[in-house]
Design an enzyme around this catalytic site. Structure first.
Site, PDB file in Angstrom:
ATOM      1  N   ASP A 183       1.080  -1.390   0.229  1.00 37.98           N
ATOM      2  CA  ASP A 183      -0.272   0.217   0.238  1.00 37.98           C
ATOM      3  C   ASP A 183       1.179   1.336  -0.062  1.00 37.98           C
ATOM      4  O   ASP A 183       1.370   0.974   1.559  1.00 37.98           O
ATOM      5  CB  ASP A 183      -1.241   0.078   1.369  1.00 37.98           C
ATOM      6  CG  ASP A 183      -2.123   1.417   1.322  1.00 37.98           C
ATOM      7  OD1 ASP A 183      -1.186   2.370   0.116  1.00 37.98           O
ATOM      8  OD2 ASP A 183      -2.939   0.788   1.430  1.00 37.98           O
ATOM      9  N   HIS A 184       0.825   1.565  -1.525  1.00 37.97           N
ATOM     10  CA  HIS A 184       1.810   2.434  -1.480  1.00 37.97           C
ATOM     11  C   HIS A 184       1.991   4.548  -0.325  1.00 37.97           C
ATOM     12  O   HIS A 184       3.497   4.710  -0.267  1.00 37.97           O
ATOM     13  CB  HIS A 184       2.240   3.705  -2.666  1.00 37.97           C
ATOM     14  CG  HIS A 184       1.466   4.342  -3.313  1.00 37.97           C
ATOM     15  ND1 HIS A 184       0.277   4.131  -3.722  1.00 37.97           N
ATOM     16  CD2 HIS A 184       1.726   6.318  -3.237  1.00 37.97           C
ATOM     17  CE1 HIS A 184      -0.384   4.834  -3.913  1.00 37.97           C
ATOM     18  NE2 HIS A 184       0.002   5.858  -3.855  1.00 37.97           N
ATOM     19  N   HIS A 241      -6.177   2.612   1.321  1.00 37.38           N
ATOM     20  CA  HIS A 241      -4.832   3.876   1.530  1.00 37.38           C
ATOM     21  C   HIS A 241      -5.566   4.206   3.221  1.00 37.38           C
ATOM     22  O   HIS A 241      -5.232   4.620   3.998  1.00 37.38           O
ATOM     23  CB  HIS A 241      -5.081   4.633   0.182  1.00 37.38           C
ATOM     24  CG  HIS A 241      -4.593   4.551  -1.484  1.00 37.38           C
ATOM     25  ND1 HIS A 241      -3.162   3.234  -0.529  1.00 37.38           N
ATOM     26  CD2 HIS A 241      -4.387   4.734  -1.850  1.00 37.38           C
ATOM     27  CE1 HIS A 241      -2.698   3.209  -1.966  1.00 37.38           C
ATOM     28  NE2 HIS A 241      -3.853   3.858  -2.723  1.00 37.38           N
TER      29      HIS A 241
HETATM   30  C1  BG6 Z   1      -3.057   4.714  -6.495  1.00 35.70           C
HETATM   31  C2  BG6 Z   1      -4.697   4.533  -6.437  1.00 35.70           C
HETATM   32  O1  BG6 Z   1      -3.246   3.824  -5.649  1.00 35.70           O
HETATM   33  O2  BG6 Z   1      -2.959   5.995  -5.496  1.00 35.70           O
HETATM   34  C3  BG6 Z   1      -4.762   5.969  -8.576  1.00 35.70           C
HETATM   35  O3  BG6 Z   1      -4.807   3.207  -7.912  1.00 35.70           O
HETATM   36  C4  BG6 Z   1      -4.505   7.141  -7.632  1.00 35.70           C
HETATM   37  O4  BG6 Z   1      -5.932   5.671  -8.587  1.00 35.70           O
HETATM   38  C5  BG6 Z   1      -3.212   7.216  -6.869  1.00 35.70           C
HETATM   39  O5  BG6 Z   1      -4.253   8.448  -8.370  1.00 35.70           O
HETATM   40  C6  BG6 Z   1      -2.657   8.219  -5.648  1.00 35.70           C
HETATM   41  O6  BG6 Z   1      -1.400   8.394  -5.136  1.00 35.70           O
HETATM   42  P1  BG6 Z   1      -0.325   9.541  -4.946  1.00 35.70           P
HETATM   43  O7  BG6 Z   1       0.408   8.898  -4.361  1.00 35.70           O
HETATM   44  O8  BG6 Z   1      -0.333  10.064  -5.620  1.00 35.70           O
HETATM   45  O9  BG6 Z   1      -1.753  10.260  -3.721  1.00 35.70           O
END
Ligand code: BG6
Length: 488
Positions: A178-179, A241
């Site tokens: 989960d980045h 997230h």
């Molecule tokens: C991803 C989603 O997990 O997170 C995307 O699949 C989204 O739709 C992205 O744009 C948002 O990540 P960040 O790091 O730009 O907030």
């Protein structure tokens, strides 16, 4: 520094994620000396590429990074190998195994393997079972599986996927990405909450009135309609997230700063998610889809007009909802969350609003506003705390003041990207910033009910692109006498 040794087998080596995130992240680790001589990457995908061509792709992906000199890039790219691979063909795994062993010998890796699944999720299970049946896992060194989202589509499919990967890998070998957990300010939340004496005692329903979480994006569906049409904002952002952020905001202090203790503390939160009936879910969660609008003189298409989106699509691009936790510490504290595409500005932020002081002895001295702590996750990274002070002068008048701290651009730019951090964690065997199956099981079950509620509703509410979502998102809070604190 101990360099990390591994043969990294990347399923999805020709994909967008690999080019945009993984190759740059690996390059940064190489640049920092975390990866040096004892590693190799095998990229696999269906296309019939040569090693040379693959190395050109990798080179192009990293060449514009600040520290990329031609010499460094060439040295880095020389560690990359390509194998054209049909994930359903057992024979291909035999070839892959031979190549991995050859590279292990060449680079002196010692049997360590990182299997990274960065491709269409419908093949994750197939790959995992072939890794087992064709005996790719080594006897010496580590064998770790890194797996990208989406981890399933609902509880049932997530469970099926989990069962299939668990037949090959133990939980302590599985690194579910989960980045958001790799983001600086999400990790900083733990420091803020558990490294300060003055937040801990007030962090409960005794002093906190409500919590608000916003994950706003300016981008639309981009080129990802194929995936997004099957997901929508609820599955794309809330199940993962937002839920992870919520756990970090509300979990009890882990008994130690270890992966096990952090996961145990998070589990307690997910177990306490107040389950909604279908009727409650439709009252507490709203969705909407963006429509065409002119923003700064430019016309932005509506979601249904985007390439690859069905003209009658029922996929939501915005979600707002209220969650509650059945824990003595949090009973009665609404947690409002919202996320959407094509909103006013890109911003991830959290606001904690405290209860007013009681009794208020300053009733005659101006407004005694509730304290508010805002945590800016991205793109601004920092904190601000609203407090009451006294204005300067003879009169005793309360004045709302802000204590704030923002990381400067230089530090933000220097800090590792989420993927760099997470790849290093996986190579180092640190599971703290990855999600466990129990967390996913709970969050999918929660989200499935909302999905069910919405699937029974024939209409798709809308909001104009470039706004902060539909009026229903504001109404959700107004019903409780609240409003969204962040209103760009
Ligand atoms: C991803 C989603 O997990 O997170 C995307 O699949 C989204 O739709 C992205 O744009 C948002 O990540 P960040 O790091 O730009 O907030």
């Amino acid at each position: 520094m101990d360099e990390k040794k591994a043969v990294i087998i990347l399923f999805g080596g020709s994909g967008d994620l690999a080019k945009r995130k993984l190759y740059p992240a690996l390059f940064q680790l190489f640049n920092r000396g975390e990866l040096q001589d004892h590693f190799a990457v095998i990229g696999t995908a269906r296309r019939p590429w040569s090693d040379d061509y693959y190395q050109e792709i990798v080179t192009a992906a990293v060449t514009n990074l600040p520290q990329a000199t031609p010499k460094k890039v060439a040295a880095f790219a020389s560690h990359f190998y390509y194998q054209s691979h049909d994930v359903t063909d057992a024979e291909h795994y035999v070839t892959l195994k031979t190549l991995a062993q050859k590279l292990d010998d060449k680079y002196g890796v010692g049997g360590n393997r990182l299997y990274y699944m960065a491709m269409a999720p419908n093949f994750f299970g197939t790959i995992a079972s072939h890794l087992k049946s064709e005996k790719l896992l080594t006897d010496d060194g580590f064998n770790r599986l890194v797996i990208e989202k989406p981890f399933g589509h609902d509880y049932e499919s997530a469970k099926t996927l989990n069962d299939s990967i668990s037949a090959t890998f133990n939980e302590d070998q599985i690194y579910r990405i989960d980045h958001y957990l790799g983001k600086e300010m999400i990790q900083a939340l733990l420091a803020l909450r558990f490294g300060n004496q003055f937040f801990e005692p007030v962090w409960s329903n005794k002093y906190i009135d409500n919590i608000q979480v916003t994950l706003a994006e300016v981008v639309g569906v981009e080129e990802r309609a194929g995936y997004y049409e099957t997901a929508g904002a609820l599955r794309d952002m809330v199940q993962n997230h937002i839920m992870q952020l919520l756990a970090y905001l509300t979990m009890k202090k882990p008994t130690a700063f270890t992966a096990d203790a952090v996961h145990a503390a998070k589990d307690e939160v997910f177990n306490a998610l107040h389950p909604y009936t279908v009727a409650e879910a439709s009252a507490n969660f709203i969705r909407a889809q963006y429509t065409e609008a002119t923003i700064d003189g430019k016309t932005v298409p509506g979601y249904r007009q985007e390439d690859g989106v069905a003209p009658d699509s029922m996929t939501e691009t915005f979600v707002a909802g209220k969650l509650q936790l059945d824990m003595p510490e949090w009973r009665g504290v609404p947690i409002y969350v919202r996320t959407g595409k094509r909103l006013t500005q890109k911003s991830t932020q959290v606001t904690i609003t405290f209860k007013p002081t009681a009794p208020n002895i300053f009733a005659a001295n101006g407004e005694n506003k509730p304290n508010q702590l805002t945590i800016y996750v991205e793109p601004k990274e920092g904190y601000s705390l609203q407090i009451n002070g006294k204005n300067m002068g003879q009169e005793f008048e309360l004045e709302n003041e802000t204590l704030s701290f923002t990381h400067d651009d230089k530090s933000v730019n220097k800090a590792p990207e989420a993927y760099e951090r997470l790849l290093l964690d996986a190579l180092s065997g640190n599971q703290t910033n990855f999600t466990h199956w129990t967390e996913l099981a709970q969050t999918w079950q929660f989200v499935d009910v909302i999905r069910k509620a919405w699937d029974q509703m024939p209409n798709m509410p809308t909001y104009a692109a470039g706004t902060m979502g539909p009026v229903a998102a504001a109404a959700l809070l107004e019903a409780d006498g609240h409003h969204w604190v962040f209103q760009p």
